[in-house]
Design an enzyme around this catalytic site. Structure first.
Site, PDB file in Angstrom:
ATOM      1  N   LYS A 122       1.145   3.914  -3.009  1.00 21.78           N
ATOM      2  CA  LYS A 122       0.598   5.264  -2.801  1.00 21.78           C
ATOM      3  C   LYS A 122       1.687   6.339  -2.920  1.00 21.78           C
ATOM      4  O   LYS A 122       1.421   7.437  -3.405  1.00 21.78           O
ATOM      5  CB  LYS A 122      -0.134   5.335  -1.465  1.00 21.78           C
ATOM      6  CG  LYS A 122      -1.397   4.471  -1.428  1.00 21.78           C
ATOM      7  CD  LYS A 122      -2.393   4.870  -2.516  1.00 21.78           C
ATOM      8  CE  LYS A 122      -3.699   4.122  -2.427  1.00 21.78           C
ATOM      9  NZ  LYS A 122      -4.699   4.555  -3.419  1.00 21.78           N
ATOM     10  N   TYR A 182       0.841  -1.196   0.000  1.00 23.09           N
ATOM     11  CA  TYR A 182       0.000   0.000   0.000  1.00 23.09           C
ATOM     12  C   TYR A 182       0.880   1.251   0.000  1.00 23.09           C
ATOM     13  O   TYR A 182       0.705   2.140  -0.839  1.00 23.09           O
ATOM     14  CB  TYR A 182      -0.921  -0.018   1.218  1.00 23.09           C
ATOM     15  CG  TYR A 182      -2.046   0.980   1.139  1.00 23.09           C
ATOM     16  CD1 TYR A 182      -3.132   0.771   0.289  1.00 23.09           C
ATOM     17  CD2 TYR A 182      -2.024   2.145   1.902  1.00 23.09           C
ATOM     18  CE1 TYR A 182      -4.161   1.697   0.210  1.00 23.09           C
ATOM     19  CE2 TYR A 182      -3.054   3.067   1.826  1.00 23.09           C
ATOM     20  CZ  TYR A 182      -4.121   2.837   0.976  1.00 23.09           C
ATOM     21  OH  TYR A 182      -5.144   3.753   0.891  1.00 23.09           O
TER      22      TYR A 182
END
Ligand code: NAI
Length: 265
Positions: free
Chosen positions: A156, A152
């Site tokens: 991101k 993640y």
């Protein structure tokens, strides 16, 4: 900005933030193209909206599917004024233990989905020649890395970097396309459900995921409020859309100060 009768595309529109953005844009009088991998949920969102909606079942990690999404959007409405590259998933675990396919899937959706969106829509928006907007959903996790969610964080941070490049390229070519990166903190949604339901985790990981879910439930703002704050930034012409700045106020300066210490002598 007068959004009335303009056209928005929202990916990941069947749930959470995407749904909130779809509802907000419909409320502004926009026509919508909603995309998601979950056709059934997408259909029910579309039926709840009081505007003209085209739904396209598409996996944003698939280049051809996103190209098809753009073709369908332009075939139906002849223009796209605002693109939300929003679809994303969570993946958790110790960095060295995460199943390679799960790690890759998070990258394929969270960052390649955004790249695929730009690849399909920028040339068409350029051709359109009018003011247009692209909003890429990153996260505060794209500004501060966390343990136990490397896929993640990696994806991101990449969304933030890609958005900064894209933003600079628009300036370089003097194109009237406003690029923004949306970095929400906790927002009530389904993000901790499906992909995390798979597999069994080390107790530290399960505990961490549980804590995150509780944080989301206790401190999360609603997708409607998130959409309202995002639009305040878009309307103000901002690149950085940081709807919950208080979430970064302590930790982000700490990160930057450590780097500044290294470069300021
Ligand atoms: P959600 O799980 O409620 O909604 C995500 C939607 O994306 C779902 O409808 C899902 O079917 C769809 N989706 C998943 N993979 C897809 C694919 N390959 N192609 C097309 N659609 C796909 O999650 P949420 O929270 O609304 O997440 C939306 C975005 O916001 C994500 O990029 C997420 O990383 C980001 N975000 C969420 C935060 C939160 O606290 N909920 C905080 C910061 C960022």
């Amino acid at each position: 900005m007068d959004w009335q009768k303009k056209v928005a595309v929202v990916t990941g529109a069947a749930s959470g933030i995407g749904r909130g953005l779809a509802e907000h844009t419909a409320g502004l009088g926009m026509k919508l193209v909603l995309a998601d991998i979950n056709g059934e949920a997408l259909e029910s969102v579309a039926q709840s909206l009081d505007t003209e909606v085209l739904i396209v079942v598409a996996d944003v990690s698939d280049v051809d599917a996103v190209e098809h999404l753009a073709e369908e959007a332009y075939a139906r409405f002849g223009r796209v004024d605002l693109l939300f590259n929003n679809a994303g998933i969570m993946a958790a675990g110790f960095s060295w233990e995460i199943d390679p396919q799960q790690f890759q899937r998070a990258l394929d959706i969270n960052i390649n989905g955004v790249i695929n969106g730009a690849r399909a829509f920028v040339p068409r928006m350029k051709e359109q020649g009018e003011r247009a907007f692209i909003v890429n959903t990153a996260s505060i996790g794209g500004l501060l890395a966390s343990p136990l969610m490397a896929p993640y964080s990696v994806s991101k941070f990449a969304v933030v970097a890609f958005s900064e490049s894209l933003h600079a390229e628009m300036a370089l070519l003097q194109l009237p396309i406003q690029v923004s990166v949306l970095c929400p903190g906790p927002v009530t949604s389904e993000i901790f459900k499906s992909p995390l339901g798979r597999g069994s985790y080390h107790p530290a990981v399960s505990g961490f995921v549980q804590q995150l879910q509780q944080h989301l439930d206790a401190d999360g703002i609603s997708p409607a409020e998130l959409a309202r704050r995002a639009f305040a930034g878009i309307d103000a012409g901002e690149f950085w859309l940081i709807p919950q700045p208080e979430m970064l106020r302590e930790r982000y300066p700490q990160r930057v100060e450590k780097i500044l210490e290294k470069i300021s002598t």
